[in-house]
Design a protein around this motif. Structure first.
Motif, short mmCIF file in Angstrom:
data_model
loop_
_atom_site.label_atom_id
_atom_site.label_comp_id
_atom_site.label_asym_id
_atom_site.label_seq_id
_atom_site.Cartn_x
_atom_site.Cartn_y
_atom_site.Cartn_z
N GLU A 23 -17.11 8.60 -8.42
CA GLU A 23 -16.21 9.18 -7.40
C GLU A 23 -16.32 10.69 -7.30
OE1 GLU A 23 -12.43 7.66 -8.64
OE2 GLU A 23 -12.98 5.60 -8.06
N ASN A 24 -16.92 11.32 -8.31
CA ASN A 24 -16.90 12.78 -8.31
C ASN A 24 -18.29 13.41 -8.29
OD1 ASN A 24 -13.93 13.59 -8.60
ND2 ASN A 24 -14.17 11.93 -10.07
N THR A 25 -19.26 12.66 -7.83
CA THR A 25 -20.60 13.23 -7.67
C THR A 25 -20.79 13.64 -6.22
OG1 THR A 25 -21.50 11.91 -9.47
CG2 THR A 25 -23.08 12.78 -7.89
N LEU A 26 -21.18 14.89 -6.03
CA LEU A 26 -21.34 15.41 -4.67
C LEU A 26 -22.73 16.02 -4.50
CD1 LEU A 26 -17.93 17.27 -4.26
CD2 LEU A 26 -18.65 15.25 -3.02
N GLU A 27 -23.21 15.87 -3.30
CA GLU A 27 -24.48 16.51 -2.94
C GLU A 27 -24.17 17.99 -2.64
OE1 GLU A 27 -27.24 18.22 -0.44
OE2 GLU A 27 -25.31 17.51 0.32
N HIS A 81 -26.38 9.36 -3.32
CA HIS A 81 -26.06 8.04 -2.73
C HIS A 81 -26.18 6.94 -3.78
CE1 HIS A 81 -26.13 4.48 -0.30
NE2 HIS A 81 -27.42 4.28 -0.49
N GLN A 82 -27.23 7.01 -4.57
CA GLN A 82 -27.42 6.01 -5.63
C GLN A 82 -26.22 6.00 -6.59
OE1 GLN A 82 -28.96 3.59 -7.19
NE2 GLN A 82 -28.46 3.98 -9.34
N ILE A 83 -25.82 7.21 -7.02
CA ILE A 83 -24.74 7.30 -8.00
C ILE A 83 -23.43 6.82 -7.38
CG2 ILE A 83 -23.36 8.92 -9.38
CD1 ILE A 83 -26.12 10.65 -9.30
#
Lengths: 247, 498
Positions: free
Chosen positions: A101-105, A81-83
Motif C-alpha cells: 500500500e505504500n510503494t510509490l513510483e 505496479h508489480q509490488i
C-alpha cells in the motif's frame, strides 16, 4: 516520514545514474532516504511469466527489506505496479500489505505527495518526446490514456513543464506500447523489436532529440533498438532531468 | 533532374508485388508458435506495415466516435452490467428465449459442441435436400469448423460477406473477426480473383474487385437452397435475434432462400429489446469507428411460407462460465476493438495466432478450448492494458491474459527451458549475495566478451537490439557504498562487488 529507496535490479546493474538522480532529487526536497543494502528485485520477471511460486522468496526478501519504511519510492513504474498489484505469491501479512500500500513510483511521489511546484536547479534545453510506459499510464494512472473518455492530464508532463528550457513534442501514437513487455522482449523478439523501432521512428519524425520516461526498462529496450539501427535519438530517465541533468 | 536519379514513375511500378505471408499452421497436438509465425509475417514488410496502418486507422476512428459521446464510459458500464446480469441468470433467459422463439414458429435446437452443431445443421439440410447454402460470416461457425464439415459431406457453402468470401476462395481462415482479410493487400486480392474468378490480375481497384466478386456470386445467391447466419444478439423477451452487417449480406442469406438456419452462441443472450439501444450504440463504434452498422436486422419469425431454425451452441461456454477468473470473457460482443488497439496483433497479423480468435480476445478464449495447443498465446502480449480500455463491455482482458499465464504455468504448460530459467532467476533474486555475484558476472561478460559470443541465436534480446553497456563506475550499489557508506563495514551479503 522515512523513505526506503528501491533501485530495481536492472537499474542497479545498468543505469546507476538513474538511482543516483532519484536519491539526490528526493534529498533536494529534504526527504530522509535510506537505501536498504540487501535489496534485489521485486519479483516481476517470474510473476510476469506466470511463475508465482518461483517469485515467492524474492517477494519475501523485498518485504523484509522495506517493511520498516513509511513509504517506498522507486524510479520504475512497472516494478511499482508489480509490488502494488501483483505481489501476491507471499502470504499477505500486515508487513506485506503495508509495503504494497505504500510503494510509490517517483513521479507519483513528487506530484501527489510532495506536490512539487518547481525544480529551480533544472534546465534542459532540448526537444523531448515523453514515453508513457504502459504500466505507469494504465496501471498507475500517470495520465489519461487516449482510449478513455475524460479530461486529458499527465503527471510526468506536468513535472517536466516546470523544467526551464525544455520543449515537449507530441507524437502520433502517444500511448502505443514500445514493445518491451518484460520477458515478452525475448519470447517475441521480432514483434518486440519492430514495436521498438516504430516507437523511435514516431519520436524522431516529430522532432524529439531525447526520449524521456519514468521506466528505464522501456528505455533500455528502445535504446537497444536505436543503437542497432543507428537512430540518432538519445534517452534519459525523468529523474535525471528533474535532478538537473543538462544533456 | 540529373540522368542518374531514378525515374519516380518507374520505382512505383514494381515487377512482382510482395507475396502475401502465410504462416505455417501448427500440426495436431502441437503448440501454436506465435513468435515464429509473427516473424514470418514481419518478413513481408509491405504487408506488415499496411496491416499496422489499416488496423490502427480503425482504432483512431473508434476513439473519435467514442469521444463524441459524452456518456460513453457510462454506456460501457451499463453494457457490462447487462451482460453480467444475463450471464448470472443465463439458464432462465435461455429458456425464455426458446419458449418465445418456438411460439413465433421457429424451430430451436441445442448443441453441446461444434460437432453436434454441424450434425444438427446437416440433418436439417438433408431433410430439405439442400445442395447449396449461402452463409453470412459467423465466428461461431468458424469455431465449429462448419465450412470444412460441409465440404466433407458435399454441400456447397458460399460466403456472402465480401471479406469472408475472399478468405474462402483463398483457403484461409479469417484473420480478424470483423475484417477477415485485413492482412491482405489489394494486389493479393487481384491475384486471387484473377485465379478464381477470371478477373484482370493487373486491376486492383477496390470497386472493380468488389464488382467482380458480386457478378460471380449473385447467381449463386439467387439459386441457393438455404441461408445461414449467426447472430450478434438474441433477445430473451421476444425470441428474436439481431444480425449486424455492413454489406446487407446477412439479409440476403436470411431472405433469399426459404430455409434460414441461425447459429447462436448461448452467451449472445440479452434480456430485452430495450437493451439493444445500449449495445448497438457501442458495437460499430468500437469495431470500425462508424456510428452504426449499415444493416442492423431483427429476425423474429420465419418469412411467409419459409422455415427458420435456431441452433443454440454451447461449445465450451458453460464450462467457461464456471471459471472464476475467466467467465467474464463471455461478455464479449465480438467488435474486434481489442485487436485493433493491440500493438502485437497489429505487428503479427491474425493468422499467426493459429486459432479462430486472434488478438487479446484470442489470448483469453483459445486456452479454454485447448490449453496445451494455445499455451503460448497468453505470452503474446506486453500486458499494456489498452485492450481493457477499449472493450465496450469492460472485460478485464489484460488481467485475464496475466491470469492465464499463472494457470498455464501451474498446470505444466510452460516450455521446460522457460520454467527452468525462471526458477533459477527466482533463486538468484532471493539471495542478496547471489544477486551481487550475478550482476558482476553479467556486467563483466558484457564488457569483455567478444560480439559473436553475445549476439547469436541463443540471445533473443540481441536479434534486433544492442545489449545495454555496463556502467563505467560499477552499479548503483557500488556507488552507494563508495559515497554514502564510506566508513561502514561491509555487510556479510555484500561480497566483493568492486
Amino acid at each position: 516520514m522515512r523513505i526506503g529507496l528501491f533501485v530495481p535490479c536492472f537499474i542497479d546493474a545498468f543505469y546507476p545514474d538513474v538511482g543516483i538522480a532519484t536519491l539526490e532529487l528526493l534529498e533536494r526536497f529534504h526527504c530522509k532516504v535510506d537505501y536498504p543494502f540487501d535489496q534485489t528485485c521485486c519479483g516481476q520477471p517470474m510473476v510476469n511469466s506466470g511463475c508465482h511460486a518461483e517469485a515467492r522468496a524474492t517477494e519475501a526478501l523485498f518485504v523484509k527489506n522495506f517493511a520498516q519504511y513509511d513509504v517506498i519510492v522507486a524510479p520504475s513504474g512497472s516494478c511499482v505496479h508489480q509490488i502494488r498489484d501483483n505481489l501476491t505469491a507471499v502470504e499477505q501479512t500486515p508487513d506485506v500489505k503495508h509495503v504494497r500500500e505504500n510503494t510509490l513510483e517517483l513521479v507519483e511521489f513528487l506530484h501527489d505527495v510532495l506536490e512539487v511546484d518547481a525544480f529551480p536547479w533544472a534546465r534542459f534545453e532540448h526537444r523531448v518526446g515523453y514515453h508513457d510506459s504502459c504500466n505507469t499510464l494504465r496501471n498507475l494512472g500517470h495520465g489519461k490514456p487516449s482510449e478513455l473518455h475524460g479530461e486529458p492530464f499527465s503527471k510526468p508532463r506536468a513535472l517536466l513543464e516546470k523544467v526551464a528550457g525544455i520543449e515537449l513534442v507530441q507524437i502520433d501514437r502517444p500511448d502505443e506500447c514500445c514493445g518491451f513487455g518484460g520477458t515478452f522482449s525475448v519470447t517475441e523478439p521480432e514483434v518486440s523489436a519492430q514495436m521498438g523501432r516504430d516507437k523511435i521512428a514516431d519520436h524522431g519524425r516529430n522532432g524529439a532529440e531525447y526520449i524521456v520516461s519514468a521506466d528505464s526498462s522501456c528505455l533500455m529496450h528502445q535504446s537497444g533498438c536505436a543503437a542497432r539501427i543507428g537512430a540518432p535519438i538519445k534517452f534519459k530517465h525523468i529523474a535525471e532531468i528533474l535532478n538537473g541533468a543538462s544533456q | 533532374m540529373s540522368g542518374n536519379e531514378p525515374n519516380p514513375a518507374a520505382t512505383l511500378q514494381r515487377a512482382t508485388p510482395e507475396a502475401q505471408p502465410r504462416p505455417a499452421k501448427a500440426a495436431d497436438g502441437k503448440r501454436v508458435d506465435h513468435a515464429r509465425s509473427a516473424k514470418q509475417f514481419l518478413n513481408a514488410p509491405e504487408h506488415a506495415k499496411s496491416h499496422d496502418t489499416r488496423v490502427w486507422a480503425m482504432r483512431t476512428k473508434r476513439d473519435k466516435q467514442a469521444h463524441t459521446i459524452e456518456e460513453w464510459e457510462e454506456l460501457r458500464e451499463l453494457a457490462s452490467q447487462i451482460k453480467t446480469h444475463t450471464l448470472a441468470h443465463l439458464d432462465t433467459y435461455l429458456e425464455q428465449f426458446e419458449a418465445n422463439a418456438k411460439a413465433n414458429g421457429i424451430h430451436v435446437h441445442w448443441a453441446a459442441d461444434g460437432a453436434e452443431h454441424n450434425r444438427i445443421v446437416h440433418e436439417i439440410f438433408t431433410e430439405h435436400g439442400v445442395k447449396r447454402v449461402i452463409k453470412a460470416k459467423s465466428m461461431l461457425m468458424e469455431e465449429c469448423g462448419f465450412r470444412h464439415y460441409m465440404d466433407s459431406v458435399g454441400i456447397e457453402i458460399v460466403e456472402t460477406d465480401l471479406g469472408e468470401r475472399i478468405q474462402q476462395l483463398d483457403g484461409e481462415d479469417p484473420s480478424h473477426i470483423v475484417v477477415p482479410p485485413v492482412h491482405k493487400m489489394r494486389s493479393d486480392v487481384a491475384r486471387l480473383f484473377a485465379e478464381q474468378l477470371g478477373s484482370d490480375p493487373d486491376n486492383d481497384d477496390a470497386h472493380y474487385l468488389a464488382g467482380a466478386q458480386r457478378d460471380a456470386t449473385r447467381p449463386l445467391i439467387l439459386d441457393a437452397d438455404a441461408g445461414m447466419t449467426g447472430a450478434n444478439f438474441a433477445v430473451a423477451e421476444t425470441g428474436g435475434f439481431v444480425v449486424c452487417t455492413n454489406e446487407g449480406n446477412a439479409d440476403l442469406s436470411a431472405n433469399v432462400p426459404n430455409l434460414h438456419v441461425a447459429s447462436i452462441g448461448i452467451e449472445k443472450l440479452v434480456p430485452r429489446v430495450e437493451d439493444m439501444g445500449v449495445f448497438i450504440r457501442l458495437l460499430s463504434r468500437s469495431a470500425l469507428g462508424s456510428p452504426i452498422t449499415q444493416y442492423t436486422s431483427h429476425f423474429r419469425a420465419p418469412k411467409q411460407g419459409g422455415e427458420m431454425h435456431i441452433v443454440l451452441v454451447d461449445n465450451g461456454r458453460s464450462k467457461r462460465l464456471g471459471m472464476e477468473k475467466f467467465w467474464s470473457s463471455l461478455k464479449c460482443i465480438r467488435c474486434g476493438a481489442c485487436m485493433n488497439t493491440c500493438p502485437v496483433y497489429r505487428r503479427s497479423g491474425g493468422l499467426s495466432y493459429g486459432a479462430t480468435y486472434a488478438g487479446p480476445l484470442g489470448l483469453i478464449l483459445n486456452p479454454t478450448f485447448d490449453a496445451h495447443r494455445y499455451s503460448n498465446l497468453p505470452f503474446a502480449s506486453t500486458l499494456n492494458g489498452s485492450c481493457t480500455n477499449v472493450c465496450p463491455v469492460k472485460i478485464n482482458i489484460h488481467e485475464q491474459i496475466f491470469g492465464w499465464r499463472q494457470v498455464l504455468a501451474e498446470n505444466g504448460h510452460l516450455p521446460w527451458t522457460k520454467k527452468t530459467a525462471l526458477s533459477a532467476a527466482g533463486k538468484v533474486l532471493a539471495s542478496p549475495k547471489g544477486y551481487r555475484v550475478a550482476i558482476k558476472t553479467t556486467n563483466s561478460a558484457l564488457k569483455h566478451l567478444p560480439r559473436w559470443a553475445l549476439y547469436n541465436r541463443m540471445n533473443a534480446w540481441g536479434e534486433g537490439r544492442e545489449m545495454p553497456s555496463p556502467p563505467d563506475n560499477g552499479t548503483f550499489h557500488d556507488w552507494y557504498r563508495r559515497n554514502r557508506l564510506k566508513n561502514q563495514a561491509k555487510t556479510p551479503n555484500e561480497g566483493d562487488s568492486q
